[in-house]
Design a protein around this motif. Structure first.
Motif, short mmCIF file in Angstrom:
data_model
loop_
_atom_site.label_atom_id
_atom_site.label_comp_id
_atom_site.label_asym_id
_atom_site.label_seq_id
_atom_site.Cartn_x
_atom_site.Cartn_y
_atom_site.Cartn_z
N ILE A 1 5.76 4.35 8.88
CA ILE A 1 5.45 3.03 8.31
C ILE A 1 4.29 2.40 9.07
CG2 ILE A 1 6.32 0.70 7.93
CD1 ILE A 1 9.11 1.94 7.53
N ALA A 2 4.35 2.45 10.41
CA ALA A 2 3.30 1.85 11.23
C ALA A 2 1.96 2.54 11.04
CB ALA A 2 3.72 1.90 12.70
N ALA A 3 1.98 3.83 10.66
CA ALA A 3 0.73 4.56 10.49
C ALA A 3 -0.12 4.00 9.36
CB ALA A 3 1.03 6.04 10.23
N PHE A 4 0.49 3.26 8.43
CA PHE A 4 -0.24 2.70 7.29
C PHE A 4 -0.51 1.21 7.45
CE2 PHE A 4 1.65 6.56 5.74
CZ PHE A 4 0.71 7.08 4.87
N ALA A 5 -0.32 0.69 8.66
CA ALA A 5 -0.44 -0.74 8.90
C ALA A 5 -1.86 -1.19 9.17
CB ALA A 5 0.47 -1.16 10.05
N GLY A 6 -2.85 -0.29 9.10
CA GLY A 6 -4.23 -0.67 9.34
C GLY A 6 -4.57 -0.90 10.79
N LEU A 7 -3.84 -0.28 11.70
CA LEU A 7 -4.09 -0.42 13.14
C LEU A 7 -5.33 0.38 13.54
CD1 LEU A 7 -0.38 -0.03 14.29
CD2 LEU A 7 -1.68 -2.16 14.09
N VAL B 1 -4.73 3.80 18.13
CA VAL B 1 -3.30 3.47 18.06
C VAL B 1 -2.61 4.31 16.99
CG1 VAL B 1 -1.63 1.62 17.62
CG2 VAL B 1 -3.75 1.13 18.87
N THR B 2 -3.28 4.50 15.85
CA THR B 2 -2.72 5.32 14.78
C THR B 2 -2.52 6.76 15.24
OG1 THR B 2 -3.80 3.93 13.13
CG2 THR B 2 -3.02 6.08 12.41
N ALA B 3 -3.43 7.26 16.08
CA ALA B 3 -3.28 8.62 16.62
C ALA B 3 -2.02 8.73 17.47
CB ALA B 3 -4.51 9.00 17.43
N VAL B 4 -1.77 7.72 18.30
CA VAL B 4 -0.55 7.71 19.11
C VAL B 4 0.69 7.66 18.21
CG1 VAL B 4 0.76 6.43 20.84
CG2 VAL B 4 -1.72 6.65 21.07
N ILE B 5 0.61 6.87 17.15
CA ILE B 5 1.72 6.76 16.22
C ILE B 5 1.98 8.10 15.53
CG2 ILE B 5 2.44 5.73 14.02
CD1 ILE B 5 1.01 3.16 14.95
N ALA B 6 0.91 8.79 15.14
CA ALA B 6 1.07 10.11 14.52
C ALA B 6 1.70 11.09 15.49
CB ALA B 6 -0.28 10.63 14.05
N LEU C 1 1.11 0.89 2.29
CA LEU C 1 2.04 0.35 3.29
C LEU C 1 3.35 -0.09 2.65
CD1 LEU C 1 2.74 -0.55 6.15
CD2 LEU C 1 1.54 -2.72 5.67
N ALA C 2 3.27 -0.77 1.50
CA ALA C 2 4.48 -1.24 0.84
C ALA C 2 5.34 -0.07 0.36
CB ALA C 2 4.11 -2.15 -0.33
N VAL C 3 4.70 0.92 -0.25
CA VAL C 3 5.44 2.06 -0.79
C VAL C 3 6.09 2.86 0.33
CG1 VAL C 3 5.24 4.21 -2.08
CG2 VAL C 3 4.01 2.18 -2.86
N VAL C 4 5.32 3.17 1.38
CA VAL C 4 5.87 3.92 2.50
C VAL C 4 6.94 3.09 3.21
CG1 VAL C 4 5.33 4.97 4.74
CG2 VAL C 4 3.78 5.27 2.80
N GLY C 5 6.74 1.77 3.25
CA GLY C 5 7.69 0.89 3.92
C GLY C 5 9.06 0.93 3.28
#
Length: 487
Positions: A356-362, A366-371, A429-433
């Protein structure tokens, strides 16, 4: 003195023989995983190449969706029947013919004339979907027979590592292979990977299947007892508590007058097993959302080159997955324990939250760490889940894994349909959320269930110890205890 020394020498010889047998079985399993990784590379290569070929051949995106739907439906059906096949045939024969079937259907596609390409593509989707499920279930359900109960977590982690590496290689090279040498050459490479895996399986002695009624692994003569013991070591006794009874239910289902679905008996083998498989299906539903949303999200980041983010995301995810496998292997080797049911529940929560956080536009860093976190949690959940189902009695294990594969294919297939429709109206983000949010909710219910059963078991053990202490005190009711036990 001589008699005392004799058993010690025999014990030393027995330990040395057992160590040699373990080393041989692990070496053979490594060869099997190598063949599995090669065929997995072919699987992921054809996921890209075949979808592109379908679109180029038909010119319709709907055809790609139909191709994927047929593939998932075939896996769904295969999951329902594979338990019965494992009760009748050896795991080795199922794994061998699954690879032969996939290689043969790729050859049909290569040789098919232009007028028969559509039919050949549908045949490919059916065979690849069904045979992939057959091979996976046969492999996972037979691991305890191949390497022994105490090494199943290590074996699961090793096989998942091989598949993760194959996934990265397959996805990364698919575009290069297709663009440089064309579809036909890509299909030839794909066929060769299945042939290589089939040869590996044919050359190795592989235990399992035929109801798993063969000799138990060395050091584990009483299969059900060892499964229950191992599960207890891992704080998983909520599953093992019904193992022996489940074996009796399976026997009654085979010999009794009334037919009963063995796969559902497997899920009823212990409290929480059905909920665990249901969570796996909901997790597959969530996985469909990020798989469908990633290309859209990547396009919004860089419309000129959307493949860059998708490729980078999956590569980092795979690094996290592989890193988690290394930690799990060392943990299992050091402690002799698997990560357990709680690891599966917590891992599902962390993985879903990370996607979910991966699609938050970070920011990309940061997205790499989340992945990376998502990949590590995904690896943890898969090892925990697979190891947990492997504690079932051998007669039920294949049915449970087959039904699990059916739930996963159903969850992913239904998810792809609903997610595709939702992405036309809502943001990624909404759909994955809401998709992964559903997995988090079910995971929390599962964790509460496990915690409740463990709490009840601790209370029961404490009560038993108290009762034993009371019985040992003549001034605290010893007579009443004797009367009760005697009656």
């Amino acid at each position: 003195m001589g008699s005392a020394d004799g058993p010690k020498a025999d014990e030393t010889d027995g330990d040395a023989r057992k160590a040699r047998d373990t080393a041989v079985s692990e070496r053979r399993f490594r060869f099997l995983v190598a063949g599995y990784a090669v065929s997995s590379y072919g699987t992921f290569l054809n996921m890209v190449a075949l979808n592109l070929f379908v679109y180029e051949t038909t010119g319709r995106a709907l055809a790609m969706g139909l191709f994927m739907a047929v593939r998932l439906a075939s896996g769904f059906v295969a999951g329902l029947v594979v338990g019965g096949l494992l009760a009748r045939f050896s795991a080795k024969s199922i794994m061998l013919w699954a690879n032969v079937g996939q290689g043969a259907v790729m050859l049909v596609l290569i040789l098919a004339p232009e007028g028969m390409l559509t039919g050949a593509l549908m045949a490919v989707s059916v065979v690849i979907g069904a045979c992939g499920t057959l091979f996976m279930v046969a492999l996972r359900s037979s691991i305890p027979e191949m390497v022994g109960e105490n090494r199943r977590a290590w074996a699961n982690s090793l096989s998942i590592t091989g598949r993760s590496l194959a996934m990265v290689a397959g996805f990364a090279s698919a575009g290069i292979v297709v663009s440089l040498v064309g579809y036909t050459a890509a299909f030839v490479v794909d066929m060769a990977t299945f042939v290589a895996c089939a040869v590996t399986v044919a050359l190795l002695p592989i235990a399992g299947g035929k109801g798993a009624g063969g000799p138990a692994p060395k050091g584990s003569e009483d299969t059900e007892g060892s499964e229950a013991s191992e599960a207890s070591k891992n704080s998983e006794s909520f599953e093992s508590s019904g193992g022996s009874g489940a074996g009796k239910n399976a026997s009654a289902a085979k010999n009794g007058r009334r037919w009963r679905p063995v796969a559902f008996i497997a899920l009823a083998a212990a409290p929480g097993m059905g909920l665990m498989v249901a969570l796996r299906g909901v997790d597959a539903f969530g996985s469909s959302s990020h798989n469908a949303a990633l290309p859209i999200y990547s396009t919004s980041l860089d419309a000129s080159n959307p493949a860059v983010f998708v490729s980078a995301f999956w590569c980092v995810w795979a690094l996290g997955n592989i890193g988690a496998q290394q930690v799990i292997q060392r943990y299992a080797q050091r402690t002799g324990r698997s990560v357990g049911a709680l690891g599966f529940g917590y891992g599902t929560v962390v993985m879903s939250a990370a996607f979910i956080a991966a699609f938050a536009g970070l920011p990309l860093a940061v997205t790499a760490v989340i992945a990376l976190i998502a990949g590590a949690a995904d690896g943890l959940t898969e090892v925990a889940y697979t190891s947990h189902l492997q504690t079932l009695p051998a007669t039920l294990r294949g049915h449970a894994f087959g039904l699990s594969a059916t739930f996963e294919n159903l969850g992913f297939g239904v998810g792809m349909i609903l997610v595709a429709a939702a992405l036309d109206r809502f943001s990624p983000l909404a759909v994955v959320g809401w998709s992964h949010g559903a997995a988090i909710v079910v995971a929390v219910v599962f964790l509460l269930r496990v915690a409740g059963v463990r709490r009840a078991e601790r209370t029961g053990r404490a009560g038993l110890r108290k009762e034993e202490a009371v019985e040992g005190r003549p001034d605290r009711g010893d007579r009443d205890g004797a009367e009760v036990s005697g009656g």
